[in-house]
Design a protein around this motif. Sequence first.
Motif, PDB file in Angstrom:
ATOM      1  N   VAL A  62       0.839  -1.206   0.000  1.00 44.55           N
ATOM      2  CA  VAL A  62       0.000   0.000   0.000  1.00 44.55           C
ATOM      3  C   VAL A  62       0.871   1.251   0.000  1.00 44.55           C
ATOM      4  O   VAL A  62       0.615   2.209  -0.747  1.00 44.55           O
ATOM      5  CB  VAL A  62      -0.946   0.000   1.220  1.00 44.55           C
ATOM      6  CG1 VAL A  62      -1.668   1.337   1.323  1.00 44.55           C
ATOM      7  CG2 VAL A  62      -1.953  -1.147   1.123  1.00 44.55           C
ATOM      8  N   VAL A  63       1.917   1.248   0.828  1.00 46.95           N
ATOM      9  CA  VAL A  63       2.839   2.395   0.879  1.00 46.95           C
ATOM     10  C   VAL A  63       3.510   2.589  -0.474  1.00 46.95           C
ATOM     11  O   VAL A  63       3.626   3.721  -0.973  1.00 46.95           O
ATOM     12  CB  VAL A  63       3.904   2.187   1.975  1.00 46.95           C
ATOM     13  CG1 VAL A  63       4.984   3.266   1.875  1.00 46.95           C
ATOM     14  CG2 VAL A  63       3.254   2.212   3.349  1.00 46.95           C
ATOM     15  N   LEU A  64       3.954   1.491  -1.095  1.00 50.91           N
ATOM     16  CA  LEU A  64       4.584   1.580  -2.417  1.00 50.91           C
ATOM     17  C   LEU A  64       3.605   2.111  -3.456  1.00 50.91           C
ATOM     18  O   LEU A  64       3.966   2.939  -4.300  1.00 50.91           O
ATOM     19  CB  LEU A  64       5.096   0.201  -2.833  1.00 50.91           C
ATOM     20  CG  LEU A  64       5.760   0.127  -4.222  1.00 50.91           C
ATOM     21  CD1 LEU A  64       6.955   1.066  -4.295  1.00 50.91           C
ATOM     22  CD2 LEU A  64       6.186  -1.308  -4.527  1.00 50.91           C
ATOM     23  N   SER A  65       2.361   1.653  -3.388  1.00 47.23           N
ATOM     24  CA  SER A  65       1.339   2.103  -4.334  1.00 47.23           C
ATOM     25  C   SER A  65       1.080   3.596  -4.203  1.00 47.23           C
ATOM     26  O   SER A  65       1.013   4.323  -5.205  1.00 47.23           O
ATOM     27  CB  SER A  65       0.034   1.316  -4.116  1.00 47.23           C
ATOM     28  OG  SER A  65       0.225  -0.072  -4.300  1.00 47.23           O
ATOM     29  N   VAL A  66       0.938   4.061  -2.961  1.00 45.73           N
ATOM     30  CA  VAL A  66       0.700   5.484  -2.722  1.00 45.73           C
ATOM     31  C   VAL A  66       1.882   6.308  -3.221  1.00 45.73           C
ATOM     32  O   VAL A  66       1.712   7.386  -3.813  1.00 45.73           O
ATOM     33  CB  VAL A  66       0.457   5.745  -1.221  1.00 45.73           C
ATOM     34  CG1 VAL A  66       0.399   7.250  -0.941  1.00 45.73           C
ATOM     35  CG2 VAL A  66      -0.837   5.078  -0.768  1.00 45.73           C
ATOM     36  N   THR A  67       3.087   5.781  -3.013  1.00 44.62           N
ATOM     37  CA  THR A  67       4.289   6.477  -3.476  1.00 44.62           C
ATOM     38  C   THR A  67       4.303   6.600  -4.996  1.00 44.62           C
ATOM     39  O   THR A  67       4.611   7.664  -5.553  1.00 44.62           O
ATOM     40  CB  THR A  67       5.557   5.736  -3.004  1.00 44.62           C
ATOM     41  OG1 THR A  67       5.551   5.639  -1.579  1.00 44.62           O
ATOM     42  CG2 THR A  67       6.809   6.476  -3.462  1.00 44.62           C
ATOM     43  N   VAL A  68       3.970   5.505  -5.679  1.00 42.95           N
ATOM     44  CA  VAL A  68       3.934   5.509  -7.151  1.00 42.95           C
ATOM     45  C   VAL A  68       2.917   6.523  -7.655  1.00 42.95           C
ATOM     46  O   VAL A  68       3.214   7.322  -8.559  1.00 42.95           O
ATOM     47  CB  VAL A  68       3.605   4.101  -7.693  1.00 42.95           C
ATOM     48  CG1 VAL A  68       3.313   4.161  -9.199  1.00 42.95           C
ATOM     49  CG2 VAL A  68       4.749   3.143  -7.420  1.00 42.95           C
ATOM     50  N   TRP A  69       1.718   6.509  -7.083  1.00 41.16           N
ATOM     51  CA  TRP A  69       0.674   7.443  -7.512  1.00 41.16           C
ATOM     52  C   TRP A  69       1.083   8.893  -7.253  1.00 41.16           C
ATOM     53  O   TRP A  69       0.869   9.770  -8.099  1.00 41.16           O
ATOM     54  CB  TRP A  69      -0.627   7.136  -6.783  1.00 41.16           C
ATOM     55  CG  TRP A  69      -1.377   5.961  -7.320  1.00 41.16           C
ATOM     56  CD1 TRP A  69      -1.262   4.662  -6.908  1.00 41.16           C
ATOM     57  CD2 TRP A  69      -2.361   5.956  -8.363  1.00 41.16           C
ATOM     58  NE1 TRP A  69      -2.109   3.857  -7.638  1.00 41.16           N
ATOM     59  CE2 TRP A  69      -2.798   4.612  -8.531  1.00 41.16           C
ATOM     60  CE3 TRP A  69      -2.916   6.950  -9.170  1.00 41.16           C
ATOM     61  CZ2 TRP A  69      -3.768   4.246  -9.461  1.00 41.16           C
ATOM     62  CZ3 TRP A  69      -3.880   6.592 -10.105  1.00 41.16           C
ATOM     63  CH2 TRP A  69      -4.300   5.258 -10.247  1.00 41.16           C
ATOM     64  N   THR A  70       1.675   9.147  -6.105  1.00 42.58           N
ATOM     65  CA  THR A  70       2.039  10.516  -5.742  1.00 42.58           C
ATOM     66  C   THR A  70       3.187  11.043  -6.603  1.00 42.58           C
ATOM     67  O   THR A  70       3.089  12.116  -7.205  1.00 42.58           O
ATOM     68  CB  THR A  70       2.450  10.590  -4.258  1.00 42.58           C
ATOM     69  OG1 THR A  70       1.370  10.101  -3.442  1.00 42.58           O
ATOM     70  CG2 THR A  70       2.770  12.025  -3.862  1.00 42.58           C
ATOM     71  N   VAL A  71       4.280  10.272  -6.652  1.00 40.02           N
ATOM     72  CA  VAL A  71       5.445  10.702  -7.432  1.00 40.02           C
ATOM     73  C   VAL A  71       5.094  10.796  -8.914  1.00 40.02           C
ATOM     74  O   VAL A  71       5.454  11.759  -9.598  1.00 40.02           O
ATOM     75  CB  VAL A  71       6.625   9.730  -7.221  1.00 40.02           C
ATOM     76  CG1 VAL A  71       7.793  10.103  -8.139  1.00 40.02           C
ATOM     77  CG2 VAL A  71       7.071   9.747  -5.765  1.00 40.02           C
ATOM     78  N   GLY A  72       4.373   9.797  -9.420  1.00 39.46           N
ATOM     79  CA  GLY A  72       3.987   9.803 -10.825  1.00 39.46           C
ATOM     80  C   GLY A  72       3.117  10.999 -11.177  1.00 39.46           C
ATOM     81  O   GLY A  72       3.297  11.628 -12.225  1.00 39.46           O
ATOM     82  N   SER A  73       2.179  11.332 -10.292  1.00 36.55           N
ATOM     83  CA  SER A  73       1.295  12.474 -10.544  1.00 36.55           C
ATOM     84  C   SER A  73       2.059  13.789 -10.521  1.00 36.55           C
ATOM     85  O   SER A  73       1.809  14.686 -11.346  1.00 36.55           O
ATOM     86  CB  SER A  73       0.179  12.509  -9.494  1.00 36.55           C
ATOM     87  OG  SER A  73      -0.614  11.336  -9.565  1.00 36.55           O
ATOM     88  N   LEU A  74       3.002  13.919  -9.574  1.00 35.44           N
ATOM     89  CA  LEU A  74       3.774  15.157  -9.465  1.00 35.44           C
ATOM     90  C   LEU A  74       4.700  15.358 -10.656  1.00 35.44           C
ATOM     91  O   LEU A  74       4.995  16.494 -11.039  1.00 35.44           O
ATOM     92  CB  LEU A  74       4.596  15.141  -8.169  1.00 35.44           C
ATOM     93  CG  LEU A  74       3.802  15.238  -6.858  1.00 35.44           C
ATOM     94  CD1 LEU A  74       4.735  15.119  -5.661  1.00 35.44           C
ATOM     95  CD2 LEU A  74       3.023  16.552  -6.794  1.00 35.44           C
ATOM     96  N   ILE A  75       5.151  14.249 -11.258  1.00 29.93           N
ATOM     97  CA  ILE A  75       6.063  14.349 -12.400  1.00 29.93           C
ATOM     98  C   ILE A  75       5.299  14.424 -13.711  1.00 29.93           C
ATOM     99  O   ILE A  75       5.539  15.299 -14.546  1.00 29.93           O
ATOM    100  CB  ILE A  75       7.030  13.152 -12.426  1.00 29.93           C
ATOM    101  CG1 ILE A  75       7.959  13.192 -11.212  1.00 29.93           C
ATOM    102  CG2 ILE A  75       7.847  13.161 -13.719  1.00 29.93           C
ATOM    103  CD1 ILE A  75       8.874  11.998 -11.102  1.00 29.93           C
ATOM    104  N   PHE A  76       4.351  13.503 -13.892  1.00 31.24           N
ATOM    105  CA  PHE A  76       3.719  13.335 -15.208  1.00 31.24           C
ATOM    106  C   PHE A  76       2.701  14.423 -15.515  1.00 31.24           C
ATOM    107  O   PHE A  76       2.756  15.042 -16.583  1.00 31.24           O
ATOM    108  CB  PHE A  76       3.044  11.973 -15.277  1.00 31.24           C
ATOM    109  CG  PHE A  76       2.400  11.690 -16.611  1.00 31.24           C
ATOM    110  CD1 PHE A  76       3.153  11.234 -17.682  1.00 31.24           C
ATOM    111  CD2 PHE A  76       1.042  11.894 -16.793  1.00 31.24           C
ATOM    112  CE1 PHE A  76       2.573  10.992 -18.912  1.00 31.24           C
ATOM    113  CE2 PHE A  76       0.441  11.653 -18.025  1.00 31.24           C
ATOM    114  CZ  PHE A  76       1.220  11.195 -19.084  1.00 31.24           C
ATOM    115  N   LEU A  77       1.772  14.657 -14.619  1.00 31.14           N
ATOM    116  CA  LEU A  77       0.671  15.570 -14.927  1.00 31.14           C
ATOM    117  C   LEU A  77       1.126  17.013 -15.184  1.00 31.14           C
ATOM    118  O   LEU A  77       0.692  17.625 -16.173  1.00 31.14           O
ATOM    119  CB  LEU A  77      -0.369  15.517 -13.804  1.00 31.14           C
ATOM    120  CG  LEU A  77      -1.103  14.168 -13.673  1.00 31.14           C
ATOM    121  CD1 LEU A  77      -2.133  14.230 -12.553  1.00 31.14           C
ATOM    122  CD2 LEU A  77      -1.788  13.797 -14.988  1.00 31.14           C
ATOM    123  N   PRO A  78       1.994  17.589 -14.352  1.00 31.72           N
ATOM    124  CA  PRO A  78       2.443  18.950 -14.665  1.00 31.72           C
ATOM    125  C   PRO A  78       3.170  19.039 -16.000  1.00 31.72           C
ATOM    126  O   PRO A  78       2.977  19.996 -16.748  1.00 31.72           O
ATOM    127  CB  PRO A  78       3.391  19.277 -13.500  1.00 31.72           C
ATOM    128  CG  PRO A  78       2.946  18.404 -12.394  1.00 31.72           C
ATOM    129  CD  PRO A  78       2.505  17.134 -13.053  1.00 31.72           C
TER     130      PRO A  78
END
Length: 295
Positions: free
Chosen positions: A140-156
Motif C-alpha cells: 500500500v505504501v509503495l502504491s501510494v508512493t507511485v501514484w504521488t510521485v507519478g502524478s507530481l512528475i507526469f501531470l504537470p
Amino acid sequence: MEIINATILANVSNTELGPCDMYCRIILIILYGVVLLGGTTGMVMMSCMMFKRNSQSVVATFVLNIIALHSILLVSLPFRVSYYFSVTWGLGSFTCRMVSSIIYSHMYFTFVFYVAIVIFRLLIYFKKLQMQQLKRHHAVVLSVTVWTVGSLIFLPVFFLQYGTDPRHSEQQRCFEFYRDLNRREIVIMNYSMIVIMMTMVVILFLLQLIVIFQLIKALWPDMWTHQEYRAQIKSFFFLLVIVVCFIPHHAFRIHFIQNYSERENPKLVLYNEICVALTTVCCLDMLCFTSGVIH
C-alpha cells in the motif's frame, strides 16, 4: 461498418477532417469499442473474484491498482469514440488535454505496476526477498508512493507542455498533440521514456525466460502443479502484455519523431494513432485471467 461510414461522412461535409482521415477514424472507433466492451467485462469479473477471495497479498494489491487504472481509462474512452464519430471537439482544450493525458498516464502507471509484480516475483525466486518480510501495508505504501510521485512528475509536464498550441482549440480538434514534436524538450522527453521502457523490458524479459527455463528443467513434466512455476508464467504474461501493447507505440515513436513534419504525413499520423490506441488493449488482461486464457 456501413453505419459508421455513413455517420462519419455526414459530419465530414461540415468539418475539416484533419490528418486522421475517415478510415483512420473507423479503425480507432472499432479498436476503442472492443477495448471498452472487453475491458469493462474483465474489470467487473476480476473485481468480483478478488472481492470473494479477499486476498491480502502484495501482488493482489498491485493488481487492484491496475484495475483502478484500467477503470479510469475505460471512463475516458467514450469521449474518444464520440470525437471520432462527430469529427469535432466541443468540450474545450482543458478537457481535451485531460482526456488525452489519461491514456498516457494509464500506460506508464500500468507499466510501473506490471514491472513491480515481475520484479517482486523474481526477487522471491532468487531468494533476495522472503514472503514473510512483506505485508500488505508495504504494498500500500509503495502504491501510494507511485501514484504521488507519478502524478507530481507526469501531470504537470503534460499539462504545461502538451496541447498548448492555440490551433488545437481554434480548429476544434483533439488528440493531435503530436504537433508539439517540433519542440526540443518534447523530443528529449519522448526519447528518454523510450530508452527507459525498452531497456527495462529487455532486461526483465531475458531474466524471466531464464527463470522459466530453469523451472521447466527442474520440475518437468509436472511443472504446472507447482505454484512457483504458475506464478512466474503469470509474470511472463504481464511482460507479454507490455511487449504487445506498449512497445509498438514506443518503437514507432522513434520513426515518427524523425519523419514527422508540419506537412502532417497522413500515413504516419494513422499509424501513430493506431499505436496509441493499441496501448489501451492491455485493459483486456483481466479478461484473459478471468476467462481462463492464463491460469
